[in-house]
Scaffold this motif. Structure first.
Motif, PDB file in Angstrom:
ATOM      1  N   GLY A  98     -19.875  -6.905 -13.333  1.00  0.00           N
ATOM      2  CA  GLY A  98     -20.230  -5.686 -12.618  1.00  0.00           C
ATOM      3  C   GLY A  98     -19.021  -5.010 -11.991  1.00  0.00           C
ATOM      4  N   GLU A  99     -17.933  -5.751 -11.849  1.00  0.00           N
ATOM      5  CA  GLU A  99     -16.732  -5.208 -11.213  1.00  0.00           C
ATOM      6  C   GLU A  99     -15.725  -4.659 -12.211  1.00  0.00           C
ATOM      7  OE1 GLU A  99     -15.221  -8.388  -8.845  1.00  0.00           O
ATOM      8  OE2 GLU A  99     -16.983  -8.463  -7.536  1.00  0.00           O
ATOM      9  N   VAL A 100     -15.957  -4.858 -13.511  1.00  0.00           N
ATOM     10  CA  VAL A 100     -15.024  -4.338 -14.514  1.00  0.00           C
ATOM     11  C   VAL A 100     -15.547  -3.007 -15.037  1.00  0.00           C
ATOM     12  CG1 VAL A 100     -14.330  -6.666 -15.177  1.00  0.00           C
ATOM     13  CG2 VAL A 100     -16.116  -5.506 -16.476  1.00  0.00           C
ATOM     14  N   ARG A 101     -14.689  -2.277 -15.703  1.00  0.00           N
ATOM     15  CA  ARG A 101     -15.081  -0.978 -16.236  1.00  0.00           C
ATOM     16  C   ARG A 101     -14.963  -0.980 -17.749  1.00  0.00           C
ATOM     17  NH1 ARG A 101     -17.223  -1.415 -12.495  1.00  0.00           N
ATOM     18  NH2 ARG A 101     -17.268  -0.210 -10.557  1.00  0.00           N
ATOM     19  N   LYS A 102     -15.599  -1.967 -18.340  1.00  0.00           N
ATOM     20  CA  LYS A 102     -15.709  -2.045 -19.786  1.00  0.00           C
ATOM     21  C   LYS A 102     -17.163  -2.287 -20.134  1.00  0.00           C
ATOM     22  CE  LYS A 102     -11.226  -2.943 -21.616  1.00  0.00           C
ATOM     23  NZ  LYS A 102     -10.554  -3.359 -22.848  1.00  0.00           N
ATOM     24  N   PRO A 103     -17.632  -1.757 -21.262  1.00  0.00           N
ATOM     25  CA  PRO A 103     -19.024  -1.991 -21.655  1.00  0.00           C
ATOM     26  C   PRO A 103     -19.318  -3.480 -21.813  1.00  0.00           C
ATOM     27  CG  PRO A 103     -18.077  -0.221 -22.955  1.00  0.00           C
ATOM     28  CD  PRO A 103     -16.941  -0.847 -22.187  1.00  0.00           C
ATOM     29  N   VAL A 104     -20.549  -3.846 -21.481  1.00  0.00           N
ATOM     30  CA  VAL A 104     -21.002  -5.237 -21.580  1.00  0.00           C
ATOM     31  C   VAL A 104     -22.214  -5.279 -22.505  1.00  0.00           C
ATOM     32  CG1 VAL A 104     -21.948  -7.220 -20.345  1.00  0.00           C
ATOM     33  CG2 VAL A 104     -20.170  -5.805 -19.276  1.00  0.00           C
ATOM     34  N   LEU A 105     -22.156  -6.132 -23.514  1.00  0.00           N
ATOM     35  CA  LEU A 105     -23.287  -6.365 -24.398  1.00  0.00           C
ATOM     36  C   LEU A 105     -23.980  -7.637 -23.929  1.00  0.00           C
ATOM     37  CD1 LEU A 105     -23.417  -5.880 -28.205  1.00  0.00           C
ATOM     38  CD2 LEU A 105     -24.443  -7.902 -27.183  1.00  0.00           C
ATOM     39  N   LEU A 106     -25.210  -7.474 -23.449  1.00  0.00           N
ATOM     40  CA  LEU A 106     -25.945  -8.571 -22.810  1.00  0.00           C
ATOM     41  C   LEU A 106     -27.033  -9.076 -23.742  1.00  0.00           C
ATOM     42  CD1 LEU A 106     -26.589 -10.248 -20.224  1.00  0.00           C
ATOM     43  CD2 LEU A 106     -28.096  -8.364 -19.543  1.00  0.00           C
ATOM     44  N   LYS A 107     -26.876 -10.320 -24.206  1.00  0.00           N
ATOM     45  CA  LYS A 107     -27.869 -10.896 -25.109  1.00  0.00           C
ATOM     46  C   LYS A 107     -29.027 -11.523 -24.341  1.00  0.00           C
ATOM     47  CE  LYS A 107     -25.409 -11.830 -29.374  1.00  0.00           C
ATOM     48  NZ  LYS A 107     -25.291 -12.808 -30.482  1.00  0.00           N
ATOM     49  N   ARG A 108     -30.202 -11.378 -24.901  1.00  0.00           N
ATOM     50  CA  ARG A 108     -31.395 -11.989 -24.321  1.00  0.00           C
ATOM     51  C   ARG A 108     -31.340 -13.503 -24.463  1.00  0.00           C
ATOM     52  NH1 ARG A 108     -37.548 -10.614 -26.442  1.00  0.00           N
ATOM     53  NH2 ARG A 108     -38.717 -11.789 -24.851  1.00  0.00           N
ATOM     54  N   GLY A 109     -31.662 -14.210 -23.397  1.00  0.00           N
ATOM     55  CA  GLY A 109     -31.706 -15.664 -23.448  1.00  0.00           C
ATOM     56  C   GLY A 109     -32.775 -16.151 -24.400  1.00  0.00           C
ATOM     57  N   MET A 110     -32.575 -17.346 -24.931  1.00  0.00           N
ATOM     58  CA  MET A 110     -33.490 -17.835 -25.972  1.00  0.00           C
ATOM     59  C   MET A 110     -34.909 -18.087 -25.467  1.00  0.00           C
ATOM     60  SD  MET A 110     -31.787 -21.590 -26.494  1.00  0.00           S
ATOM     61  CE  MET A 110     -30.152 -20.890 -26.630  1.00  0.00           C
ATOM     62  N   SER A 111     -35.078 -18.206 -24.144  1.00  0.00           N
ATOM     63  CA  SER A 111     -36.425 -18.378 -23.584  1.00  0.00           C
ATOM     64  C   SER A 111     -36.726 -17.322 -22.528  1.00  0.00           C
ATOM     65  CB  SER A 111     -36.573 -19.773 -22.967  1.00  0.00           C
ATOM     66  OG  SER A 111     -36.362 -20.792 -23.921  1.00  0.00           O
ATOM     67  N   ALA A 112     -35.982 -16.234 -22.541  1.00  0.00           N
ATOM     68  CA  ALA A 112     -36.099 -15.223 -21.487  1.00  0.00           C
ATOM     69  C   ALA A 112     -37.165 -14.186 -21.798  1.00  0.00           C
ATOM     70  CB  ALA A 112     -34.759 -14.526 -21.278  1.00  0.00           C
ATOM     71  N   THR A 113     -37.854 -13.751 -20.758  1.00  0.00           N
ATOM     72  CA  THR A 113     -38.778 -12.636 -20.894  1.00  0.00           C
ATOM     73  C   THR A 113     -37.990 -11.324 -20.870  1.00  0.00           C
ATOM     74  OG1 THR A 113     -39.088 -12.360 -18.502  1.00  0.00           O
ATOM     75  CG2 THR A 113     -40.540 -13.937 -19.643  1.00  0.00           C
ATOM     76  N   ILE A 114     -38.651 -10.243 -21.229  1.00  0.00           N
ATOM     77  CA  ILE A 114     -38.014  -8.930 -21.193  1.00  0.00           C
ATOM     78  C   ILE A 114     -37.630  -8.569 -19.762  1.00  0.00           C
ATOM     79  CG2 ILE A 114     -38.491  -6.460 -21.474  1.00  0.00           C
ATOM     80  CD1 ILE A 114     -39.990  -7.190 -24.058  1.00  0.00           C
ATOM     81  N   GLU A 115     -38.489  -8.885 -18.811  1.00  0.00           N
ATOM     82  CA  GLU A 115     -38.175  -8.590 -17.408  1.00  0.00           C
ATOM     83  C   GLU A 115     -36.951  -9.368 -16.947  1.00  0.00           C
ATOM     84  OE1 GLU A 115     -40.347  -9.672 -13.329  1.00  0.00           O
ATOM     85  OE2 GLU A 115     -41.286  -7.965 -14.351  1.00  0.00           O
ATOM     86  N   GLU A 116     -36.814 -10.611 -17.366  1.00  0.00           N
ATOM     87  CA  GLU A 116     -35.649 -11.400 -16.982  1.00  0.00           C
ATOM     88  C   GLU A 116     -34.369 -10.821 -17.586  1.00  0.00           C
ATOM     89  OE1 GLU A 116     -37.780 -15.788 -16.386  1.00  0.00           O
ATOM     90  OE2 GLU A 116     -37.094 -15.146 -18.364  1.00  0.00           O
ATOM     91  N   LEU A 117     -34.460 -10.319 -18.811  1.00  0.00           N
ATOM     92  CA  LEU A 117     -33.302  -9.666 -19.420  1.00  0.00           C
ATOM     93  C   LEU A 117     -32.887  -8.441 -18.607  1.00  0.00           C
ATOM     94  CD1 LEU A 117     -31.262  -9.134 -21.720  1.00  0.00           C
ATOM     95  CD2 LEU A 117     -33.120  -7.982 -22.962  1.00  0.00           C
TER      96      LEU A 117
END
Length: 339
Positions: A199-218
């Protein structure tokens, strides 16, 4: 809570509203759309009366957001977010952006050869892991910084951008000097120390969904990054773990339109990890684009049978060529285009 300013509200009035919200104990995040400025006020104020803000000059309306994710919510930026990756590449626009390359960087010769092939076929980013989180401590763990150097050189030579995985806050500074997009893998989706650092850097972040994560958790994981001030987050559906064992994971295609309804952030799909089978990557990639994905992550290797990581789910270059040709037919049918 979201405060929607009136069209044409001046900077002075906007700043007055921001100051008022801050004095009430809220953290304020500003989003400027085509016609309106939107202020996202984040904080816990059960006694808050929205009329205290609604009556301020220049305010059009105050909307309470009931979801626990505020900044990632579609209400914060209704028109959607387009993330500028560099070299004119934009994630979330009309073009479906493809990142292609091996699961892991194995050698300088390997990554240069693959980069040249995928670039000619329309990929815009070169993907490849220099640091590899593996289930077994005895598996290939990546080349580290030399692998990042090979990635950067191969990408620059072929006009590509670089996306690679960061595994720990201590690696953030190193990777930002080599890559254009920082990838958070499924195992680290809820590594909150890492998310706060990103959150402190200024580069795009590609965030992968966890293998057991709900959409809300993502979306809550995306919120961690955005609350630090980095709004350039790209969500990635890479398959979830279910009771089905035929494929490595179950690629949740339905998550793509669901996320587009709930969030303004771009969404990409990773059918390579989502299926774990080379023969299933292309069908799921086609389905993802048809469902509205803004981009794809495709594993491509010149010799998958001898790859040091995930060879079974890596396409041969000629298979990648065929897939790109098919996507150029599908994309226009859903109002998109390919490079």
């Amino acid at each position: 809570m979201v405060v929607v300013m009136q069209a044409g509200a001046g900077e002075e009035r906007i700043q007055t509203v921001i100051d008022r919200l801050v004095s009430m104990g809220f953290d304020v995040h500003r989003s400027t759309g085509a016609t309106h400025t939107i202020l996202g006020a984040v904080g816990v104020r059960p006694d808050f009366d929205p009329r205290d803000v609604e009556l301020l000059e220049g305010v059009r309306e105050v909307v309470r957001i009931t979801q626990p994710y505020k900044l990632a919510s579609r209400a914060f930026r209704p028109e959607g977010t387009v993330v500028e990756l560099g070299k004119g590449v934009r994630m979330g626009g009309v073009e479906v952006v493809v990142a292609a390359g091996p699961c892991a960087v194995e050698s300088e010769e390997q990554i240069h050869g693959i980069a040249g092939r995928v670039a000619k076929l329309g990929a815009r980013l070169l993907r490849g892991g220099a640091f590899k989180p593996r289930s077994s401590p005895y598996s290939f763990q990546g080349l580290g910084e030399p692998g990042l150097k090979f990635l950067r050189e191969a990408a620059d030579k072929n006009g590509l951008l670089v996306v690679s995985e960061v595994m720990d806050p201590s690696q953030v500074a190193l990777l930002t000097s080599y890559v254009d997009v920082l990838q958070v893998g499924a195992r680290n989706m809820q590594n909150y120390h890492l998310l706060r650092a990103l959150g402190e850097v200024r580069k795009p972040v590609l965030l992968k969904r966890g293998m057991s994560a709900t959409i809300e958790e993502l979306l809550l994981s995306a919120e961690y990054i955005m609350s630090g001030g980095n709004y350039d987050v790209i969500l990635c559906e890479r398959g979830i773990r279910t009771f089905e064992t035929y494929t490595r994971n179950t690629l949740d295609i339905a998550a793509i339109p669901v996320l587009q309804k709930l969030s303004h952030l771009p969404i990409v799909a990773d059918p390579s990890h989502g299926t774990g089978r080379r023969d299933k990557v292309a069908p799921m990639a086609r389905a993802a684009v048809a469902a509205g994905a803004d981009g794809l992550l495709i594993e491509v290797h010149h010799d998958p049978d001898h790859a040091l990581s995930d060879g079974a789910q890596s396409l041969y270059p000629d298979q990648f060529a065929q897939l790109m040709a098919e996507l150029r037919i599908i994309a226009p049918a859903v109002g998109r285009r390919m490079a």
